[in-house]
Design a protein around this motif. Structure first.
Motif, PDB file in Angstrom:
ATOM      1  N   LYS A  66      -4.940   5.710   1.752  1.00  0.00           N
ATOM      2  CA  LYS A  66      -5.822   4.543   1.790  1.00  0.00           C
ATOM      3  C   LYS A  66      -7.140   4.818   1.066  1.00  0.00           C
ATOM      4  O   LYS A  66      -7.811   3.886   0.603  1.00  0.00           O
ATOM      5  N   ASN A  67      -7.501   6.102   0.935  1.00  0.00           N
ATOM      6  CA  ASN A  67      -8.750   6.446   0.267  1.00  0.00           C
ATOM      7  C   ASN A  67      -8.697   6.207  -1.242  1.00  0.00           C
ATOM      8  O   ASN A  67      -9.733   6.135  -1.900  1.00  0.00           O
ATOM      9  N   ALA A  68      -7.480   6.061  -1.780  1.00  0.00           N
ATOM     10  CA  ALA A  68      -7.352   5.719  -3.194  1.00  0.00           C
ATOM     11  C   ALA A  68      -7.583   4.226  -3.414  1.00  0.00           C
ATOM     12  O   ALA A  68      -7.736   3.783  -4.553  1.00  0.00           O
ATOM     13  N   ILE A  69      -7.590   3.463  -2.320  1.00  0.00           N
ATOM     14  CA  ILE A  69      -7.791   2.010  -2.389  1.00  0.00           C
ATOM     15  C   ILE A  69      -9.227   1.647  -2.016  1.00  0.00           C
ATOM     16  O   ILE A  69      -9.897   0.894  -2.726  1.00  0.00           O
ATOM     17  N   VAL A  70      -9.676   2.185  -0.890  1.00  0.00           N
ATOM     18  CA  VAL A  70     -11.063   2.028  -0.460  1.00  0.00           C
ATOM     19  C   VAL A  70     -11.632   3.441  -0.298  1.00  0.00           C
ATOM     20  O   VAL A  70     -11.301   4.148   0.652  1.00  0.00           O
ATOM     21  N   ARG A  71     -12.455   3.834  -1.250  1.00  0.00           N
ATOM     22  CA  ARG A  71     -12.967   5.209  -1.253  1.00  0.00           C
ATOM     23  C   ARG A  71     -14.060   5.371  -0.206  1.00  0.00           C
ATOM     24  O   ARG A  71     -15.015   4.589  -0.131  1.00  0.00           O
ATOM     25  N   VAL A  72     -13.877   6.419   0.618  1.00  0.00           N
ATOM     26  CA  VAL A  72     -14.836   6.731   1.672  1.00  0.00           C
ATOM     27  C   VAL A  72     -15.368   8.146   1.431  1.00  0.00           C
ATOM     28  O   VAL A  72     -14.592   9.094   1.297  1.00  0.00           O
ATOM     29  N   VAL A  73     -16.669   8.275   1.370  1.00  0.00           N
ATOM     30  CA  VAL A  73     -17.326   9.569   1.187  1.00  0.00           C
ATOM     31  C   VAL A  73     -18.361   9.737   2.292  1.00  0.00           C
ATOM     32  O   VAL A  73     -19.193   8.848   2.508  1.00  0.00           O
ATOM     33  N   ASN A  74     -18.257  10.866   2.999  1.00  0.00           N
ATOM     34  CA  ASN A  74     -19.178  11.122   4.116  1.00  0.00           C
ATOM     35  C   ASN A  74     -19.198   9.958   5.104  1.00  0.00           C
ATOM     36  O   ASN A  74     -20.272   9.524   5.566  1.00  0.00           O
ATOM     37  N   ASP A  75     -17.999   9.440   5.389  1.00  0.00           N
ATOM     38  CA  ASP A  75     -17.798   8.380   6.386  1.00  0.00           C
ATOM     39  C   ASP A  75     -18.356   7.025   5.976  1.00  0.00           C
ATOM     40  O   ASP A  75     -18.431   6.108   6.799  1.00  0.00           O
ATOM     41  N   ASN A  76     -18.724   6.870   4.718  1.00  0.00           N
ATOM     42  CA  ASN A  76     -19.218   5.586   4.225  1.00  0.00           C
ATOM     43  C   ASN A  76     -18.364   5.096   3.065  1.00  0.00           C
ATOM     44  O   ASN A  76     -17.947   5.889   2.207  1.00  0.00           O
ATOM     45  N   ILE A  77     -18.102   3.800   3.037  1.00  0.00           N
ATOM     46  CA  ILE A  77     -17.366   3.214   1.923  1.00  0.00           C
ATOM     47  C   ILE A  77     -18.251   3.213   0.688  1.00  0.00           C
ATOM     48  O   ILE A  77     -19.391   2.721   0.720  1.00  0.00           O
ATOM     49  N   VAL A  78     -17.730   3.774  -0.391  1.00  0.00           N
ATOM     50  CA  VAL A  78     -18.505   3.829  -1.628  1.00  0.00           C
ATOM     51  C   VAL A  78     -17.903   2.966  -2.727  1.00  0.00           C
ATOM     52  O   VAL A  78     -18.582   2.625  -3.690  1.00  0.00           O
ATOM     53  N   GLU A  79     -16.611   2.590  -2.579  1.00  0.00           N
ATOM     54  CA  GLU A  79     -15.986   1.805  -3.646  1.00  0.00           C
ATOM     55  C   GLU A  79     -14.684   1.187  -3.163  1.00  0.00           C
ATOM     56  O   GLU A  79     -13.926   1.813  -2.427  1.00  0.00           O
ATOM     57  N   GLU A  80     -14.451  -0.040  -3.576  1.00  0.00           N
ATOM     58  CA  GLU A  80     -13.148  -0.675  -3.423  1.00  0.00           C
ATOM     59  C   GLU A  80     -12.503  -0.691  -4.800  1.00  0.00           C
ATOM     60  O   GLU A  80     -12.984  -1.371  -5.705  1.00  0.00           O
ATOM     61  N   THR A  81     -11.455   0.068  -4.979  1.00  0.00           N
ATOM     62  CA  THR A  81     -10.873   0.274  -6.305  1.00  0.00           C
ATOM     63  C   THR A  81      -9.926  -0.859  -6.691  1.00  0.00           C
ATOM     64  O   THR A  81      -9.613  -1.737  -5.886  1.00  0.00           O
ATOM     65  N   ASP A  82      -9.440  -0.784  -7.929  1.00  0.00           N
ATOM     66  CA  ASP A  82      -8.469  -1.775  -8.412  1.00  0.00           C
ATOM     67  C   ASP A  82      -7.036  -1.245  -8.330  1.00  0.00           C
ATOM     68  O   ASP A  82      -6.131  -1.783  -8.957  1.00  0.00           O
ATOM     69  N   PHE A  83      -6.830  -0.197  -7.535  1.00  0.00           N
ATOM     70  CA  PHE A  83      -5.525   0.472  -7.519  1.00  0.00           C
ATOM     71  C   PHE A  83      -4.409  -0.467  -7.071  1.00  0.00           C
ATOM     72  O   PHE A  83      -3.327  -0.494  -7.661  1.00  0.00           O
ATOM     73  N   VAL A  84      -4.637  -1.250  -6.016  1.00  0.00           N
ATOM     74  CA  VAL A  84      -3.598  -2.163  -5.534  1.00  0.00           C
ATOM     75  C   VAL A  84      -3.246  -3.182  -6.604  1.00  0.00           C
ATOM     76  O   VAL A  84      -2.061  -3.468  -6.848  1.00  0.00           O
ATOM     77  N   ALA A  85      -4.252  -3.745  -7.253  1.00  0.00           N
ATOM     78  CA  ALA A  85      -3.999  -4.732  -8.311  1.00  0.00           C
ATOM     79  C   ALA A  85      -3.197  -4.106  -9.449  1.00  0.00           C
ATOM     80  O   ALA A  85      -2.279  -4.738  -9.997  1.00  0.00           O
ATOM     81  N   ARG A  86      -3.506  -2.872  -9.792  1.00  0.00           N
ATOM     82  CA  ARG A  86      -2.781  -2.210 -10.879  1.00  0.00           C
ATOM     83  C   ARG A  86      -1.338  -1.890 -10.472  1.00  0.00           C
ATOM     84  O   ARG A  86      -0.416  -2.016 -11.273  1.00  0.00           O
ATOM     85  N   ILE A  87      -1.155  -1.491  -9.221  1.00  0.00           N
ATOM     86  CA  ILE A  87       0.208  -1.236  -8.731  1.00  0.00           C
ATOM     87  C   ILE A  87       1.029  -2.519  -8.783  1.00  0.00           C
ATOM     88  O   ILE A  87       2.161  -2.542  -9.276  1.00  0.00           O
ATOM     89  N   HIS A  88       0.445  -3.604  -8.282  1.00  0.00           N
ATOM     90  CA  HIS A  88       1.141  -4.890  -8.303  1.00  0.00           C
ATOM     91  C   HIS A  88       1.421  -5.356  -9.726  1.00  0.00           C
ATOM     92  O   HIS A  88       2.454  -5.995  -9.990  1.00  0.00           O
ATOM     93  N   ALA A  89       0.530  -5.058 -10.649  1.00  0.00           N
ATOM     94  CA  ALA A  89       0.732  -5.467 -12.034  1.00  0.00           C
ATOM     95  C   ALA A  89       1.961  -4.819 -12.644  1.00  0.00           C
ATOM     96  O   ALA A  89       2.544  -5.339 -13.609  1.00  0.00           O
ATOM     97  N   HIS A  90       2.390  -3.700 -12.070  1.00  0.00           N
ATOM     98  CA  HIS A  90       3.604  -3.022 -12.527  1.00  0.00           C
ATOM     99  C   HIS A  90       4.827  -3.434 -11.710  1.00  0.00           C
ATOM    100  O   HIS A  90       5.892  -2.817 -11.833  1.00  0.00           O
ATOM    101  N   GLY A  91       4.670  -4.482 -10.882  1.00  0.00           N
ATOM    102  CA  GLY A  91       5.787  -5.000 -10.108  1.00  0.00           C
ATOM    103  C   GLY A  91       6.160  -4.155  -8.915  1.00  0.00           C
ATOM    104  O   GLY A  91       7.279  -4.272  -8.394  1.00  0.00           O
ATOM    105  N   LEU A  92       5.245  -3.315  -8.448  1.00  0.00           N
ATOM    106  CA  LEU A  92       5.508  -2.408  -7.334  1.00  0.00           C
ATOM    107  C   LEU A  92       4.817  -2.884  -6.062  1.00  0.00           C
ATOM    108  O   LEU A  92       3.762  -3.530  -6.121  1.00  0.00           O
ATOM    109  N   LYS A  93       5.386  -2.562  -4.913  1.00  0.00           N
ATOM    110  CA  LYS A  93       4.773  -2.852  -3.621  1.00  0.00           C
ATOM    111  C   LYS A  93       3.822  -1.718  -3.237  1.00  0.00           C
ATOM    112  O   LYS A  93       3.896  -0.607  -3.782  1.00  0.00           O
ATOM    113  N   VAL A  94       2.951  -1.982  -2.251  1.00  0.00           N
ATOM    114  CA  VAL A  94       1.944  -1.014  -1.835  1.00  0.00           C
ATOM    115  C   VAL A  94       1.974  -0.844  -0.318  1.00  0.00           C
ATOM    116  O   VAL A  94       1.715  -1.796   0.422  1.00  0.00           O
ATOM    117  N   HIS A  95       2.294   0.374   0.150  1.00  0.00           N
ATOM    118  CA  HIS A  95       2.308   0.707   1.573  1.00  0.00           C
ATOM    119  C   HIS A  95       1.377   1.900   1.794  1.00  0.00           C
ATOM    120  O   HIS A  95       1.816   3.051   1.788  1.00  0.00           O
TER     121      HIS A  95
END
Length: 403
Positions: A301-330
């Protein structure tokens, strides 16, 4: 080739094979063969010049809609509730008790890490070692089983499942290895064999999927080879799945691994959906390659919502990129304890679920399926296991009326 795109969040290709059969395919994995003869008369066969008829469109839509629901026998109108090692937040992991409780608490799928025994039996355990999750160290008769092996590049000294028969492992009892969790069940439950695990899923009064993982396959296959066995870890697992009837593209079973060679080996041997587990984000080139043999990605999950020192630092585009390749995300692993939650969530696991649902994940690996099931019920306005079939029935009736 007739293309239906993004139907119920899945990409389908409808490829006519012969007049009375079509093949549904998602990504590179075949979903299944559906006999269209009940829908079409000889005179109105859509593959013989009637592809643009209203009848054809209704019929194809009804069949594909049904296939979307039947693909894995599981809900498709919300993210899947995947019980990580069973209800492992409340019972010792990978026990029949943990699997049964997960189903009682609303899990769609019970997940299992699979390892192999000395007598080539499949057993459910998170690691190829068992000292931290069982009372094996209390069994003095097994003191000589302590061995040192190189596992995924590390020298490990422990008790290994590959040095025990299944009957010997069944004499052990599981313990809760997480000190923050209930220790009162320690010593109560035996390890679950793969057969035990499947029996729990199949014994439910509703569809419950399974989600086995090939655990450390390079190590296991190396041991098999060194002991002159002519089979592989993957073949043993696929044979066990076949024995239990998981042979169809519509079977409620996902196969997962952190090891691409393990998935690539199984891909041509099974129509079951394959999931590539990863602890990091993946480039588009890698996603494109994975999409040739996998149904989905199981990222941390940290590849999707990056957490550093217990704080969210970034919401990535990883899920969107996975879906763009026709893949599901679990993604994995969702846990209730505050030490696993970013401060931003206020120690509220529902806030974490909410964020990931908005991002668009297709399933959650969770140690606490009860919490996730309750969240789904609250946010969907009803039982998470109500799967409406009205529209499928309506489309079938209209299709038949048009014949």
């Amino acid at each position: 080739m007739f293309k239906l795109s993004k139907l119920h969040s899945k990409h389908y290709l409808l490829a006519p094979n012969v007049c009375d059969v079509c093949i549904l395919q998602t990504n590179s994995q075949k979903v299944g063969h559906i006999d269209l003869r009940p829908f079409f008369s000889d005179r109105l066969c859509p593959f013989e010049g009637h592809k643009h008829s209203l009848f054809y469109l209704f019929s194809v839509f009804a069949v594909v809609y049904s296939a979307d629901r039947v693909f894995d026998g599981l809900p498709t109108d919300r993210p899947l509730i995947i019980a990580h090692r069973g209800s492992s937040g409340m019972r010792p992991e990978h026990t029949v008790a943990a699997y049964e409780l997960a189903i009682e608490q609303g899990a769609d799928i019970i997940e299992c890490d699979v390892s192999l025994t000395k007598d080539l039996q499949l057993v459910c355990t998170h690691d190829v070692t068992i000292n931290s999750t069982t009372n094996v160290h209390e069994h003095r008769e097994f003191d000589d089983r302590i061995q040192t092996y190189v596992v995924e590049g590390r020298s490990v000294t422990d008790y290994f499942t590959i040095d025990f028969t299944l009957d010997e492992l069944k004499t052990l009892r599981k313990v809760q290895q997480n000190s923050r969790r209930d220790q009162s069940y320690n010593g109560e439950f035996p390890l679950a064999s793969f057969d035990d695990y499947v029996a729990v899923a199949k014994g439910s009064d509703r569809t419950v999927g399974i989600y086995p993982e090939t655990k450390s396959p390079p190590f296991v296959n190396g041991i098999l080879q060194s002991r002159n066995h002519t089979t592989t870890f993957e073949d043993i697992l696929l044979e066990a799945l076949a024995k239990h009837g998981y042979t169809s593209p519509t079977s409620p079973c996902f196969l997962q691994s952190f090891h691409p060679p393990s998935l690539q080996y199984m891909a041509p041997k099974t129509p079951l959906p394959l999931i590539y587990l990863t602890g990091t984000s993946l480039t588009d080139n890698i996603l494109s390659e994975v999409a040739t043999y996998c149904y989905g990605i199981g990222p941390t999950k940290n590849a999707i919502v990056r957490v550093v020192n217990d704080n969210i630092v970034e919401e990535t585009d990883f899920v969107a990129r996975i879906h763009a390749h026709g893949l599901k995300v679990h993604p994995y692993t969702f846990r209730n304890e505050y030490n696993y939650l970013a401060w931003d969530y206020g120690a509220d696991p529902y806030k974490e679920y909410e964020r990931f649902v908005k991002i668009g994940v297709d399933g959650f690996f969770t140690d606490f399926p009860w919490s996730l099931s309750n969240y789904m019920e609250l946010t969907t306005g009803g039982s998470p296991h109500v799967r409406p079939s009205f529209y499928v029935l309506l489309l079938a009736i209209v299709s038949c009326a048009l014949v």
